[in-house]
Write a protein that holds these residues in place. Structure first.
Motif, short mmCIF file in Angstrom:
data_model
loop_
_atom_site.label_atom_id
_atom_site.label_comp_id
_atom_site.label_asym_id
_atom_site.label_seq_id
_atom_site.Cartn_x
_atom_site.Cartn_y
_atom_site.Cartn_z
N GLU A 211 0.82 -1.21 0.00
CA GLU A 211 0.00 0.00 0.00
C GLU A 211 0.86 1.26 0.00
O GLU A 211 0.52 2.26 -0.65
CB GLU A 211 -0.93 0.00 1.22
CG GLU A 211 -1.97 -1.10 1.20
CD GLU A 211 -2.89 -1.00 0.00
OE1 GLU A 211 -3.83 -0.18 0.04
OE2 GLU A 211 -2.64 -1.72 -0.99
N THR A 260 -5.98 3.94 1.84
CA THR A 260 -6.02 2.51 1.59
C THR A 260 -7.37 1.90 1.96
O THR A 260 -8.06 2.38 2.87
CB THR A 260 -4.92 1.79 2.40
OG1 THR A 260 -5.01 0.39 2.15
CG2 THR A 260 -5.07 2.04 3.90
N ARG A 262 -7.44 -1.17 2.99
CA ARG A 262 -7.09 -2.20 3.96
C ARG A 262 -7.15 -1.70 5.41
O ARG A 262 -7.04 -2.49 6.33
CB ARG A 262 -5.68 -2.73 3.69
CG ARG A 262 -5.54 -3.54 2.41
CD ARG A 262 -4.11 -4.06 2.29
NE ARG A 262 -3.93 -4.92 1.13
CZ ARG A 262 -4.09 -6.23 1.13
NH1 ARG A 262 -4.45 -6.84 2.25
NH2 ARG A 262 -3.90 -6.94 0.04
#
Length: 479
Positions: A211, A260, A262
């Motif tokens: 990322e 991101t 995530r």
């Protein structure tokens, strides 16, 4: 690697909000603010469990390398590595460097626990449960931020807005919010979905690096170059200066977490404080019946809701409420406790003055890998210091061009080398060191060596040192 978590301790900050105790040369993480151990040492103790954690990676500024090593050694802690940043670049770069270093050593599946070194945390059952939950999510590839459930409308912290999700466990992140004003902080407290941003993260190394490469390519590139061009120096790993300087000065929140998919936040409910201001220290510490917190030689009369700290002079305060008084050898801060966030602005004013700038950088007491010294008195063409040398340690073999020195042993045994001749001095004995002589001081004894050093000469700056031999690898610094 096994399921051991690799702690990454960020110990390079140079915060000013706890001035005058905290200064550039010795910031708050290396101070014993709330106990006999420093905040850095307390952080080390939280990860001193070989069944759960690997030896920690320490990210710190090069100026603090000996402080880190000495404080870890005092605890008997084994460190995984001490990585030295020549240039400070907020949190994105050091975390990226630590992730890349860990991935090289143990693989992309390594789980990293990123911890600021200057926080106060109660390690209760809720804390260990949070660590376990965050590690489980990170091993699945998530980037986990720890969000503290707020109990008051705090304006000194950043916030994370959690998206709808399960009542227990990690939740998606809606937004990161900068430090709010009082009205906004009250609204966020009432909302219920806002959490204090603790600055603690649990990361899957491979996911974070991927990322970072996608969302913050300059930071990722600088991290890899800083490691590739790093050099070993004693027990330290010096990161490449040009590579670190090329990185953006940006937090990991702005560089990665805000962009991101995530990222998740774990709401947690353990006692925590970043001790980022004097009122935070007051709130976190034990107070007396009048709601006062005192440390050091202090006498109070008719004082309420106050913080009074002294590391040297006796401080007497009478008839005042809601006040912070912080006294050191060479500076005193007095202000309203409720306005403690303004200390940073005062430090900026002091830095702008030629005569006051040194007060923001160094203490009268300076620490060195061999011990340290206190500045006692200085004037035109003379200076007096009190030196303390730890057992078994010695200073560099050196000479001074512009000053002579006179040493008087107060306590312990001194081994003095002058132009190749070695002498042993005990209490109340003294010796002269002419300008230009090649000399060295050592402590061969089992107790700390204490001596008075009188310097005289046309120039007394700490840069008037030529080191001919030094076991600590220093070449251009002070003593």
């Amino acid at each position: 690697m096994s399921n051991l978590i690799v702690p990454v301790i960020l110990a390079g900050g140079q915060g000013t909000r706890l001035w005058p105790l905290s200064r550039t040369a010795r910031p708050k993480q290396f101070l014993p603010l709330n106990a006999t151990l420093t905040l850095f040492q307390q952080t080390l103790q939280r990860v001193d469990d070989p069944a759960l954690y690997a030896p920690p990676l320490i990210m710190t500024h090069a100026d603090y390398r000996f402080e880190v090593a000495e404080q870890a050694a005092a605890l008997g802690m084994t460190l995984g590595a001490i990585l030295l940043e020549p240039v400070m670049r907020n949190t994105a770069l050091p975390i990226a460097i630590a992730a890349a270093h860990a991935a090289t050593l143990w693989g992309d599946d390594t789980t990293l626990f990123v911890l600021p070194s200057d926080h106060l945390i109660e390690c209760d059952a809720a804390y260990f449960a949070a660590v376990s939950q965050a590690a489980e999510a990170a091993r699945a590839g998530a980037l986990v931020a720890f969000g503290l459930a707020p109990d008051r409308p705090e304006t000194g912290y950043g916030y994370i807005r959690a998206a709808p999700g399960p009542a227990v466990g990690v939740r998606p992140i809606d937004a990161f919010v900068e430090k709010p004003d009082a009205e906004a902080a009250q609204r966020m407290l009432a909302d219920g979905d806002y959490l204090w941003n603790s600055g603690m993260f649990m990361l899957h190394a491979g996911s974070f690096l991927a990322e970072c490469a996608s969302l913050a390519p300059q930071t990722a590139s600088a991290a890899h170059q800083a490691l590739a061009q790093a050099r070993v120096d004693l027990d330290f790993l010096r990161l490449a200066p040009d590579a670190t300087a090329s990185a953006p000065d940006i937090s990991v929140d702005h560089a990665v977490f805000e962009h991101t998919k995530r990222a998740v936040v774990l709401p947690v409910h353990f006692a925590w404080s970043d001790l980022g201001s004097w009122d935070a220290l007051w709130k976190a510490g034990p107070r007396d019946a009048d709601n006062n917190l005192t440390r050091g030689p202090v006498t109070l009369g008719a004082v309420h809701n106050a913080l009074v700290v002294s590391d040297h002079p006796h401080v007497a305060v009478d008839g005042l409420d809601d006040i912070a008084v912080i006294a050191t050898h060479d500076a005193v801060f007095v202000g309203r406790l409720a306005d403690a966030q303004r200390v940073g602005a005062m430090v900026q004013r002091l830095r702008a003055g030629k005569d006051t700038a040194p007060l923001t950088k160094v203490h009268r007491r300076q620490y060195r890998p061999w011990g340290g010294y206190d500045s006692v008195l200085s004037g035109e063409r003379f200076q007096v210091k009190r030196l303390f040398v730890r057992p078994g340690r010695r200073l560099s073999l050196q000479r001074h061009h512009h000053r002579a020195e006179h040493w008087i042993v107060v306590r312990g045994t001194a081994e003095v080398t002058i132009d190749g001749r070695v002498s042993t001095l005990t209490e109340n004995q003294s010796i002269d060191l002419p300008a230009g002589c090649i000399h060295r001081l050592a402590n061969p004894g089992r107790i700390e060596l204490e001596l008075i050093e009188v310097q005289t000469g046309s120039y007394l700056g700490e840069d008037d040192i030529v080191r001919l031999d030094d076991e600590f690898g220093r070449t251009t610094e002070g003593p």
